[in-house]
Scaffold this active site. Structure first.
Site, PDB file in Angstrom:
ATOM      1  N   HIS A 193      -6.272  60.165  23.977  1.00 49.83           N
ATOM      2  CA  HIS A 193      -5.950  60.515  23.044  1.00 49.83           C
ATOM      3  C   HIS A 193      -5.915  60.357  21.655  1.00 49.83           C
ATOM      4  CE1 HIS A 193      -4.315  62.516  26.525  1.00 49.83           C
ATOM      5  NE2 HIS A 193      -4.452  63.528  25.819  1.00 49.83           N
ATOM      6  N   GLU A 439      -7.581  71.172  35.082  1.00 48.69           N
ATOM      7  CA  GLU A 439      -7.912  69.496  35.180  1.00 48.69           C
ATOM      8  C   GLU A 439      -7.458  68.799  35.668  1.00 48.69           C
ATOM      9  OE1 GLU A 439      -5.724  68.541  31.529  1.00 48.69           O
ATOM     10  OE2 GLU A 439      -3.292  68.983  32.546  1.00 48.69           O
ATOM     11  N   ASP A 463      -9.376  65.501  31.241  1.00 45.42           N
ATOM     12  CA  ASP A 463      -9.026  65.439  32.425  1.00 45.42           C
ATOM     13  C   ASP A 463      -9.021  64.848  34.174  1.00 45.42           C
ATOM     14  OD1 ASP A 463      -6.936  63.601  32.616  1.00 45.42           O
ATOM     15  OD2 ASP A 463      -5.943  65.403  31.337  1.00 45.42           O
ATOM     16  N   CYS A 510     -10.966  74.070  27.354  1.00 52.62           N
ATOM     17  CA  CYS A 510     -10.153  73.583  25.772  1.00 52.62           C
ATOM     18  C   CYS A 510     -10.451  72.223  25.847  1.00 52.62           C
ATOM     19  CB  CYS A 510      -8.362  73.337  26.162  1.00 52.62           C
ATOM     20  SG  CYS A 510      -7.218  73.519  26.780  1.00 52.62           S
TER      21      CYS A 510
HETATM   22  C1  PEP Z   1      -8.244  68.043  29.047  1.00 52.52           C
HETATM   23  O1  PEP Z   1      -7.809  67.219  30.173  1.00 52.52           O
HETATM   24  O2  PEP Z   1      -8.842  68.321  29.162  1.00 52.52           O
HETATM   25  C2  PEP Z   1      -7.019  68.443  27.955  1.00 52.52           C
HETATM   26  C3  PEP Z   1      -7.616  69.424  27.066  1.00 52.52           C
HETATM   27  O3  PEP Z   1      -5.439  68.117  27.719  1.00 52.52           O
HETATM   28  P1  PEP Z   1      -5.257  66.514  27.078  1.00 52.52           P
HETATM   29  O4  PEP Z   1      -7.146  65.935  26.556  1.00 52.52           O
HETATM   30  O5  PEP Z   1      -3.929  66.679  26.175  1.00 52.52           O
HETATM   31  O6  PEP Z   1      -4.508  65.388  28.127  1.00 52.52           O
HETATM   32 MG    MG Z   2      -5.818  66.812  30.085  1.00 51.98          MG
END
Ligand code: PEP
Ligand code: MG
Length: 588
Positions: A193, A439, A463, A510
């Site tokens: 993150h 995910e 994820d 996403c």
């Molecule tokens: C993902 O897991 O692809 C996602 C977009 O969520 P995050 O990166 O916030 O876990």
């Molecule tokens: Mg995620």
């Protein structure tokens, strides 16, 4: 020749040049250093000063928690402050410094170890919790003694290159990021993150740079070359000139992309793609606007929590925050994801305990359904916000769904809250769109059933890759095994897209894969029409789509799906990309 360089994985493109500042978040070995007898008093004074500074920082947090969340939460910090100022503990450490003529770090560590041993014999429950409190406080005092004080970092007043052994996103968002020219982290991965934050702010970043902290401690200047995945310490003037010229070239390329922002993302054969932005903070909407995003495909609301930590946002805080966000969207659709806390996105105040394997623990929807009041505050605010804008503009999305029960439980909660809010006089629309992140592999595998229960899907490949391949996305030790191009991931994406299409619901993607030029042709070929990504990547992907043909993309995805390994897929894609895009410059 430069004095030294360290390699890592470039995860946010660009080149940054500046003064390095080191931040060590992980415990450093505590060594026993003898102190001359005539310096013992100074050493004790140094210790007292560290205790005072730690206690003041904790008390500051307690005040913030009291203002925001009331006495109950402030009590956690008050307990910490009492530990820090505990006269018995302080006295024991001072005695050891004096009698042993040793450094404060070592004496303190010894005394804390003694306390921990006593706690250990006392079993679980309340005392185990106090043990964690002691550990927390001890690491704060030790950090100050060892010269690494996060508080100081928050007060940065000049631009720097931040070199850290680890930087959790909860800390990253508390930094004055305008002053961070580049990140060099010893840990982390392509989709951890903090990496995502760096990318969405356009800050060059390198992760997995082993040894960078040690090298930076002795350096006066550093260059972060995130294209090559290299950080150079104390480069000579010729090297600096070379990096400056490459930087100027990159800026020029980006400028050229600005000219394309008004052109729609349509393939050569007329296939329209929608490009959306992933945002962590409402202020990032500026970048989304700059790169002409057609809406927000993912708003990571947990960053609101991180900014309030150690407090908790109230329903009103949520409401104001989302109103601000959606107003800035100016009529474009916004998907707000409910809190995805837990895992690496620390939520100790909510979880109340440390988990030995948080990535598989109380994260995302699991945590929210366990802490209903906390979840209800957010959902009430979201429902109220939906009532302030045209139907369907604001959508709610649930993270880390692993089964249908989680959706049903949330729907039940939403029904109850809607009824209550209406009774209180709020306007809450019918049929607020509710979608889920796909995910977790279990969700992808039951996508046909899940599609009957929700209004839309968004595929989270960050994820999905982590859980399908059993590779921690933030662990640099296994970074090379983290491959979204793995045929297993492609198959799961294909299944999810088909399930959504049969059920007639929308599906988007996403995860960071949506911004990877190598993967975009495959995603388009698999039938994805909505790609959501960090705003900085929008221009590159827009340009790429305009050079792509849907027919070619479909062929590419069919071929990739027949391959057996991630390497085979990547080699094939690189080859295709080289042919297709010989005319455009794309950093892969
Ligand atoms: C993902 O897991 O692809 C996602 C977009 O969520 P995050 O990166 O916030 O876990
Ligand atoms: Mg995620």
């Amino acid at each position: 020749m430069s004095a030294s360089s360290v390699s890592g994985l470039g995860v946010s493109p660009g080149i940054a040049i500046g003064e390095p500042v080191v931040h060590l978040a992980r415990p450093v070995a505590v060594l026993r250093v003898p102190i001359p007898k005539n310096r013992v008093d100074d050493e004790i004074a140094r210790f007292r000063d560290a205790v005072r500074r730690a206690a003041e920082a904790i008390e500051h947090n307690a005040r913030r928690a009291r203002e925001r969340m009331g006495e109950e939460y402030a009590a956690i910090f008050e307990a910490h402050s009492m530990i820090a100022r505990d006269p018995v503990l302080v006295e024991k450490v001072e005695k050891l410094i004096r009698t042993g003529a040793v450094n404060a770090e070592w004496a303190f560590d010894q005394v804390v170890a003694e306390y921990m041993e006593q706690f250990e014999g006392l079993g679980d429950g309340y005392l185990a919790e106090r043990r964690l409190d002691l550990l927390d406080v001890a690491s704060q005092i030790l950090n100050i003694l060892q010269g690494y004080d996060f508080g100081k970092l928050q007060e940065l007043e000049r631009p720097v290159i931040l070199v850290a052994d680890d930087l959790p996103p909860s800390q990253a968002v508390q930094l004055p990021l305008d002053h961070v020219l580049g990140f060099v982290l010893e840990t982390g991965g392509a989709t951890s993150h903090t990496t995502i934050i760096a990318r969405s702010l356009g800050i060059p970043a390198i992760v997995g740079a082993h040894g960078a902290c040690q090298a930076a401690l002795e350096a006066r200047m550093a260059v972060v070359d995130a294209f090559e995945g290299r950080v150079v310490f104390d480069p000579d003037p010729a090297e600096i000139a070379e990096y400056e010229s490459r930087n100027a070239e990159y800026a020029e390329q980006r400028e050229h992309l600005v000219e394309l922002v008004a052109q729609p993302p349509v393939t050569r054969d007329g296939h329209r793609i929608t490009l959306l932005a992933n945002l962590d903070l409402p202020s990032e909407m500026r970048e989304a606007d700059r790169w002409n995003a057609e809406g927000v495909g993912l708003y990571r609301s947990e960053f609101l929590y991180m900014r309030f930590a150690p407090g908790l946002p109230s329903e009103e805080d949520h409401f104001q925050h989302y109103m601000d966000l959606v107003s800035r969207a100016n009529g474009r659709p916004v998907v707000i994801r409910t809190f995805d806390l837990g895992g690496k996105k620390l939520a100790r105040e909510v979880i109340g305990a440390r988990e030995s394997n948080p990535i598989l623990g109380l994260r995302g929807i699991r945590l929210c359904l366990r802490q209903r009041d906390f979840f209800a505050d957010q959902l009430r605010a979201l429902l109220r916000v939906c009532g302030q804008f045209p139907a369907g503009q604001v959508r709610i999305m649930l993270p880390l769904i692993s089964g249908i029960e989680e959706v049903r439980k949330t729907r039940c909660l939403l029904r109850r809250l809607t009824k209550k809010l209406r009774a209180e006089g709020h306007h809450i629309p019918e049929n607020v769109p509710l979608g889920v992140m796909v995910e977790v592999p279990s969700s992808a595998l039951i996508a046909d059933r899940l599609a009957q229960e929700v209004d839309f899907f968004s595929i989270g490949t960050n994820d999905l890759t982590q859980y399908t391949l059993a590779v921690d996305r933030a662990n640099e030790m296994v970074a090379e095994l983290y491959r979204p191009s793995h045929p297993a991931i492609l198959r799961l994406i294909e299944e999810v897209v088909q399930a959504a299409s049969h059920a007639g619901i929308e599906v988007s993607i996403c995860g960071e894969t949506a911004a990877d030029p190598l993967m975009v042709p495959v995603l388009v070929g698999l039938g994805l029409k909505k790609l959501s990504m960090n705003p900085q990547s929008l221009p590159v992907v827009r340009n790429l789509i305009r050079h792509l043909s849907y027919r070619e993309a479909a062929h590419i995805s069919r071929t990739a799906l027949r391959l057996s390994t991630a390497s085979e897929v990547e080699e094939y894609l690189l080859e295709r990309l080289a042919i297709l895009f010989a005319k455009i410059k794309i950093h892969v």
